[in-house]
Design a protein around this motif. Structure first.
Motif, short mmCIF file in Angstrom:
data_model
loop_
_atom_site.label_atom_id
_atom_site.label_comp_id
_atom_site.label_asym_id
_atom_site.label_seq_id
_atom_site.Cartn_x
_atom_site.Cartn_y
_atom_site.Cartn_z
N THR A 95 0.82 -1.21 0.00
CA THR A 95 0.00 0.00 0.00
C THR A 95 0.86 1.26 0.00
O THR A 95 2.08 1.21 0.18
CB THR A 95 -0.90 0.02 1.24
OG1 THR A 95 -0.08 0.13 2.41
CG2 THR A 95 -1.75 -1.23 1.32
N ALA A 97 0.71 3.37 2.36
CA ALA A 97 1.20 3.42 3.74
C ALA A 97 2.48 2.61 3.89
O ALA A 97 3.43 3.06 4.55
CB ALA A 97 0.13 2.92 4.70
N ARG A 134 0.92 9.62 7.67
CA ARG A 134 -0.39 10.15 7.27
C ARG A 134 -0.32 11.65 7.01
O ARG A 134 -0.94 12.17 6.08
CB ARG A 134 -1.43 9.86 8.35
CG ARG A 134 -1.94 8.42 8.37
CD ARG A 134 -3.11 8.27 9.32
NE ARG A 134 -3.56 6.89 9.40
CZ ARG A 134 -4.39 6.33 8.52
NH1 ARG A 134 -4.84 7.05 7.50
NH2 ARG A 134 -4.76 5.07 8.66
N ASP A 147 -4.37 3.67 2.20
CA ASP A 147 -4.47 2.22 2.40
C ASP A 147 -4.67 1.46 1.08
O ASP A 147 -4.98 0.27 1.10
CB ASP A 147 -5.61 1.89 3.36
CG ASP A 147 -5.35 2.47 4.75
OD1 ASP A 147 -4.25 2.25 5.28
OD2 ASP A 147 -6.25 3.14 5.29
#
Length: 259
Positions: A95, A97, A134, A147
């Protein structure tokens, strides 16, 4: 006077008798966007390789603040605060992330065993790293894809994932190697907005190599121009665009450029 965050002094690089950089000097001031431009083969990528530790100069010096980077390995230069993106996209599977968290590895303190055992300090650190990732995703317009698998993103979004991952290192200097190459007009405009936002909101200086002269003239505070490995001009965007040597390098003779 403002002390430069990055100083390149008299750097020369030779490969098998070919001079790729010839006595090149420039400085990057704190909290600025500095563009390094020039025709193909001018030595821009070689310069980035020197700054990130992938190439060693035959002579000259590179300093980050008061630290000499000239002979340091790439991982040590990164740890001192220099992060880089590349012309071609370099992302991993997983992902957005996952990719951004890779940029936090230099700031990990808990250790492998603590992480494997999910000890409280490791869990707390992981949460803090994820929160920082984030924030960077929001800054780079990637929060909606945080995500999502990187493989499902558009080309422009994947280029910004690489940029965001570099920012997760918390660099003092961010080296952007052709950040809008291959993008369509909408993607270029979005990435230009992100670079402007990075300059305004983060404690980082940006050195970019880019062929999109519209973006360079819009974003850069200073421009250094290379041609055949030599520095031929330096100044503000307005000064550089009128320089006869720059017109010659890009368009032929000064008279042809003026025409």
């Amino acid at each position: 006077m403002t002390v430069p965050v990055l100083s390149v002094r008299d750097v020369t690089v030779r490969y098998a008798g070919l001079t790729a950089l010839d006595d090149v000097s420039f400085t990057v001031a704190p909290h600025t966007v500095h563009a390094l431009i020039g025709p193909n083969g001018a030595g821009k990528s070689t310069c980035f390789n020197v700054l990130s530790g992938l190439a060693r100069p035959a002579s000259g010096m590179v300093r980050l603040g008061g630290t000499d980077l000239t002979r340091l390995a790439p991982h040590r230069i990164a740890a001192l605060g220099v992060a880089r993106t590349f012309q071609n996209i370099v992302t991993t599977a997983g992902t957005v992330a996952d990719n951004l968290m890779l940029g936090r590895h230099l700031h990990a303190r808990a250790g492998f065993l603590a992480s494997a055992l999910s000890l409280p300090r490791a869990v707390r650190e992981e949460r803090e790293h994820l929160s920082h990732a984030r924030r960077i995703a929001e800054l780079t317009d990637l929060e909606a894809y945080f995500d999502s698998p990187v493989g499902l993103l558009s080309y422009g979004d994947r280029k910004r994932v690489e940029l965001a991952r570099a920012l997760c290192l918390e660099p003092r200097v961010l080296l952007l190697d052709e950040p809008v190459a291959g993008m369509n007009a909408a993607e270029r405009a979005r990435t230009a907005e992100v670079i402007g936002r990075i300059r305004a909101e983060l404690d980082v200086s940006v050195l970019l190599v880019e062929h999109d002269m519209g973006l360079v003239m819009r974003l850069a505070d200073e421009v250094t121009v290379l041609d055949f490995g030599r520095r031929i001009a330096h100044g503000t965007p307005d000064e550089v665009r009128r320089d006869p040597e720059v017109l010659r390098a890009y368009l032929g003779t000064p008279q042809e450029g003026a025409a």
